[in-house]
Scaffold this motif. Sequence first.
Motif, PDB file in Angstrom:
ATOM      1  N   THR A 172       0.837  -1.196   0.000  1.00 47.19           N
ATOM      2  CA  THR A 172       0.000   0.000   0.000  1.00 47.19           C
ATOM      3  C   THR A 172       0.871   1.244   0.000  1.00 47.19           C
ATOM      4  OG1 THR A 172      -0.155  -0.008   2.424  1.00 47.19           O
ATOM      5  CG2 THR A 172      -1.887  -1.169   1.208  1.00 47.19           C
ATOM      6  N   SER A 173       0.278   2.353  -0.422  1.00 45.47           N
ATOM      7  CA  SER A 173       1.033   3.606  -0.529  1.00 45.47           C
ATOM      8  C   SER A 173       0.149   4.779  -0.137  1.00 45.47           C
ATOM      9  CB  SER A 173       1.526   3.773  -1.974  1.00 45.47           C
ATOM     10  OG  SER A 173       2.190   5.000  -2.143  1.00 45.47           O
ATOM     11  N   ARG A 174       0.751   5.775   0.484  1.00 43.14           N
ATOM     12  CA  ARG A 174       0.034   6.983   0.886  1.00 43.14           C
ATOM     13  C   ARG A 174      -0.328   7.822  -0.343  1.00 43.14           C
ATOM     14  NH1 ARG A 174       4.579  11.371   2.968  1.00 43.14           N
ATOM     15  NH2 ARG A 174       5.313  11.903   0.881  1.00 43.14           N
ATOM     16  N   HIS A 201      -7.116  12.018   9.543  1.00 46.29           N
ATOM     17  CA  HIS A 201      -6.523  10.857   8.876  1.00 46.29           C
ATOM     18  C   HIS A 201      -6.197   9.696   9.805  1.00 46.29           C
ATOM     19  CE1 HIS A 201      -6.688  13.157   5.319  1.00 46.29           C
ATOM     20  NE2 HIS A 201      -6.101  14.160   5.944  1.00 46.29           N
ATOM     21  N   LEU A 202      -5.974   8.542   9.141  1.00 50.06           N
ATOM     22  CA  LEU A 202      -5.645   7.340   9.879  1.00 50.06           C
ATOM     23  C   LEU A 202      -4.342   7.531  10.645  1.00 50.06           C
ATOM     24  CD1 LEU A 202      -4.223   4.468   7.631  1.00 50.06           C
ATOM     25  CD2 LEU A 202      -4.170   6.881   6.968  1.00 50.06           C
ATOM     26  N   SER A 203      -4.148   6.672  11.619  1.00 48.47           N
ATOM     27  CA  SER A 203      -2.987   6.776  12.499  1.00 48.47           C
ATOM     28  C   SER A 203      -1.692   6.914  11.718  1.00 48.47           C
ATOM     29  CB  SER A 203      -2.908   5.535  13.396  1.00 48.47           C
ATOM     30  OG  SER A 203      -1.708   5.526  14.127  1.00 48.47           O
ATOM     31  N   SER A 256       0.740   4.761   8.413  1.00 53.31           N
ATOM     32  CA  SER A 256       0.863   5.303   7.068  1.00 53.31           C
ATOM     33  C   SER A 256       1.491   6.689   7.094  1.00 53.31           C
ATOM     34  CB  SER A 256      -0.528   5.379   6.429  1.00 53.31           C
ATOM     35  OG  SER A 256      -0.536   6.141   5.248  1.00 53.31           O
ATOM     36  N   GLY A 257       2.083   7.087   5.968  1.00 56.61           N
ATOM     37  CA  GLY A 257       2.592   8.438   5.814  1.00 56.61           C
ATOM     38  C   GLY A 257       1.545   9.423   5.340  1.00 56.61           C
ATOM     39  N   THR A 258       0.290   9.019   5.359  1.00 53.09           N
ATOM     40  CA  THR A 258      -0.797   9.874   4.885  1.00 53.09           C
ATOM     41  C   THR A 258      -0.851  11.194   5.642  1.00 53.09           C
ATOM     42  OG1 THR A 258      -2.083   7.943   4.210  1.00 53.09           O
ATOM     43  CG2 THR A 258      -3.307   9.989   4.571  1.00 53.09           C
ATOM     44  N   TYR A 259      -0.737  11.128   6.963  1.00 56.31           N
ATOM     45  CA  TYR A 259      -0.762  12.334   7.793  1.00 56.31           C
ATOM     46  C   TYR A 259       0.360  13.292   7.388  1.00 56.31           C
ATOM     47  CZ  TYR A 259       0.049  15.110  12.071  1.00 56.31           C
ATOM     48  OH  TYR A 259       0.266  16.110  12.958  1.00 56.31           O
ATOM     49  N   ASP A 260       1.559  12.751   7.167  1.00 54.72           N
ATOM     50  CA  ASP A 260       2.688  13.600   6.777  1.00 54.72           C
ATOM     51  C   ASP A 260       2.459  14.248   5.418  1.00 54.72           C
ATOM     52  OD1 ASP A 260       4.086  13.027   9.101  1.00 54.72           O
ATOM     53  OD2 ASP A 260       5.059  11.272   8.233  1.00 54.72           O
ATOM     54  N   ALA A 261       1.888  13.503   4.481  1.00 56.33           N
ATOM     55  CA  ALA A 261       1.601  14.062   3.157  1.00 56.33           C
ATOM     56  C   ALA A 261       0.591  15.202   3.267  1.00 56.33           C
ATOM     57  CB  ALA A 261       1.079  12.973   2.223  1.00 56.33           C
ATOM     58  N   ALA A 262      -0.414  15.020   4.123  1.00 55.97           N
ATOM     59  CA  ALA A 262      -1.413  16.070   4.320  1.00 55.97           C
ATOM     60  C   ALA A 262      -0.780  17.315   4.932  1.00 55.97           C
ATOM     61  CB  ALA A 262      -2.549  15.549   5.197  1.00 55.97           C
ATOM     62  N   LEU A 263       0.138  17.127   5.887  1.00 50.60           N
ATOM     63  CA  LEU A 263       0.821  18.266   6.503  1.00 50.60           C
ATOM     64  C   LEU A 263       1.603  19.079   5.472  1.00 50.60           C
ATOM     65  CD1 LEU A 263       2.308  16.891   9.862  1.00 50.60           C
ATOM     66  CD2 LEU A 263       0.525  18.630   9.601  1.00 50.60           C
ATOM     67  N   VAL A 299      -4.533  19.706  10.213  1.00 52.64           N
ATOM     68  CA  VAL A 299      -4.364  18.285   9.919  1.00 52.64           C
ATOM     69  C   VAL A 299      -4.302  17.526  11.250  1.00 52.64           C
ATOM     70  CG1 VAL A 299      -2.973  16.540   8.763  1.00 52.64           C
ATOM     71  CG2 VAL A 299      -3.130  18.860   7.812  1.00 52.64           C
ATOM     72  N   VAL A 300      -5.131  16.493  11.377  1.00 48.27           N
ATOM     73  CA  VAL A 300      -5.263  15.762  12.640  1.00 48.27           C
ATOM     74  C   VAL A 300      -4.913  14.290  12.434  1.00 48.27           C
ATOM     75  CG1 VAL A 300      -6.820  15.117  14.515  1.00 48.27           C
ATOM     76  CG2 VAL A 300      -7.086  17.344  13.376  1.00 48.27           C
ATOM     77  N   ASP A 301      -3.964  13.808  13.218  1.00 45.64           N
ATOM     78  CA  ASP A 301      -3.708  12.371  13.305  1.00 45.64           C
ATOM     79  C   ASP A 301      -4.672  11.826  14.348  1.00 45.64           C
ATOM     80  OD1 ASP A 301      -2.824   9.796  13.736  1.00 45.64           O
ATOM     81  OD2 ASP A 301      -0.857  10.379  14.536  1.00 45.64           O
ATOM     82  N   THR A 302      -5.729  11.171  13.895  1.00 44.67           N
ATOM     83  CA  THR A 302      -6.760  10.705  14.838  1.00 44.67           C
ATOM     84  C   THR A 302      -6.302   9.491  15.643  1.00 44.67           C
ATOM     85  OG1 THR A 302      -7.780   9.175  13.240  1.00 44.67           O
ATOM     86  CG2 THR A 302      -8.572  11.470  13.256  1.00 44.67           C
ATOM     87  N   GLY A 303      -5.244   8.818  15.181  1.00 40.20           N
ATOM     88  CA  GLY A 303      -4.843   7.579  15.838  1.00 40.20           C
ATOM     89  C   GLY A 303      -5.789   6.434  15.535  1.00 40.20           C
ATOM     90  N   MET A 304      -6.704   6.644  14.592  1.00 42.26           N
ATOM     91  CA  MET A 304      -7.757   5.683  14.306  1.00 42.26           C
ATOM     92  C   MET A 304      -7.630   5.140  12.885  1.00 42.26           C
ATOM     93  SD  MET A 304      -9.669   5.503  17.031  1.00 42.26           S
ATOM     94  CE  MET A 304      -9.345   6.298  18.594  1.00 42.26           C
ATOM     95  N   VAL A 305      -8.523   4.235  12.534  1.00 43.30           N
ATOM     96  CA  VAL A 305      -8.598   3.703  11.177  1.00 43.30           C
ATOM     97  C   VAL A 305      -9.989   3.097  10.989  1.00 43.30           C
ATOM     98  CG1 VAL A 305      -7.804   1.346  11.665  1.00 43.30           C
ATOM     99  CG2 VAL A 305      -7.253   2.412   9.458  1.00 43.30           C
ATOM    100  N   ALA A 306     -10.384   2.899   9.746  1.00 41.49           N
ATOM    101  CA  ALA A 306     -11.706   2.363   9.405  1.00 41.49           C
ATOM    102  C   ALA A 306     -12.793   3.261  10.012  1.00 41.49           C
ATOM    103  CB  ALA A 306     -11.820   0.907   9.831  1.00 41.49           C
TER     104      ALA A 306
END
Length: 281
Positions: free
Chosen positions: A62-64, A89-91, A95-102, A114-121
Motif C-alpha cells: 500500500t502507498s500513501r 486521517h488514519l494513524s 501510514s505516511g498519509t498524515y505527513d503528506a497532508a501536513l 491536519v489531525v492524526d486521529t490515531g484511528m482507522v476504518a
Amino acid sequence: MSRHVAIVTDSTAYLPPQTMERHGITAVPLTVVLGDRALEEGTEISARSLALALQKRQSVTTSRPSPEVFAAAYRAAAEKGATGIVSLHLSAEFSGTYDAALLAAKEAAVPVRVVDTGMVAMALGFCALAAAEAAEAAGTLDEVVAAAEKRAAGTSAYFYVDTLEYLRRGGRIGAAQALLGSALAVKPLLELEGGRIELREKVRTASKAIARLEEIVADRAGASPVDIAVHHLAAPERATALADRLRERVPGLADLHVSEVGAVIGAHTGPGLLGVVVSAR
C-alpha cells in the motif's frame, strides 16, 4: 449546504458514500500496489479483488496519497467557498498519509488543520462525522477539531484475524509480535491502542475468539449511547451474525454499520478479518 469549515479525510475511513455526500466530506484515496499496478482504493480495486489476490499469494503493498493529491483536495474545498479545512486521517503509525497532508497544508490557500486521529476504518469515520456535524453547526476550526478529538477519545476498535501473517508482512504489529512464535496455535484478538495495533488476548479457536470479541464489545459499550461498526474482509456471514447479536446485547445502541473494509486495510489483515468499532456519542 454552504459551510465555513470543510472536512477532508482519507479512503480508510470507509464511510458510506451516501453519508459522505450528505455531509460534504471529501475522502482522499490511498493506493494499493498489486504486482506492478498502482490502484486507487475505492475506485480502481475492490475489497473482493484484493481478497482474491491475497489468497493467490500475489504481491500486495500500500502507498500513501501524494501531497499533490491533498493539495488538489484543499484547493477544491477553497474554491467551493470554505474558509478553513479540517483534514482527519488514519494513524500516523500505519501510514505516511498524515505527513503528506501536513506538507500540502503548508501551501493551501486557506488554513488547514491536519489531525492524526490515531484511528482507522470507521473509528476514523466516526471522527469525520463528528467534525462534519460541528462544522454544520457553524463551528470554528478549533471547535471542529475538538469535536473530532473528543469522538476519537471515546472510540475503541477491536478485531479478530485468522492469521497474523499479513500484519507481520506489512510491519503493522507492535506488542502482538510476541505471538508470532505460536501463531498457528492461537487465534489473536487485537485492539487499537495509542494509534498502534496491540495484542489484547490469545484464544484457542476461531469460534471462541469471535464469542470473546462480542463480550469485549458489549462490555465496552455498556448502556450509554454508542454507535457501532462491524467490519469484515471476505467474511460477510460472520459480520452479519455478530451484528445481529450485538443489536440484542447493547441497550444503548444508536447506529449500527456493517461493511467490508477496503483494499488498504484488507491488505494488512487478510481475508477472515472481523473488526468492531465502538464509538460513544
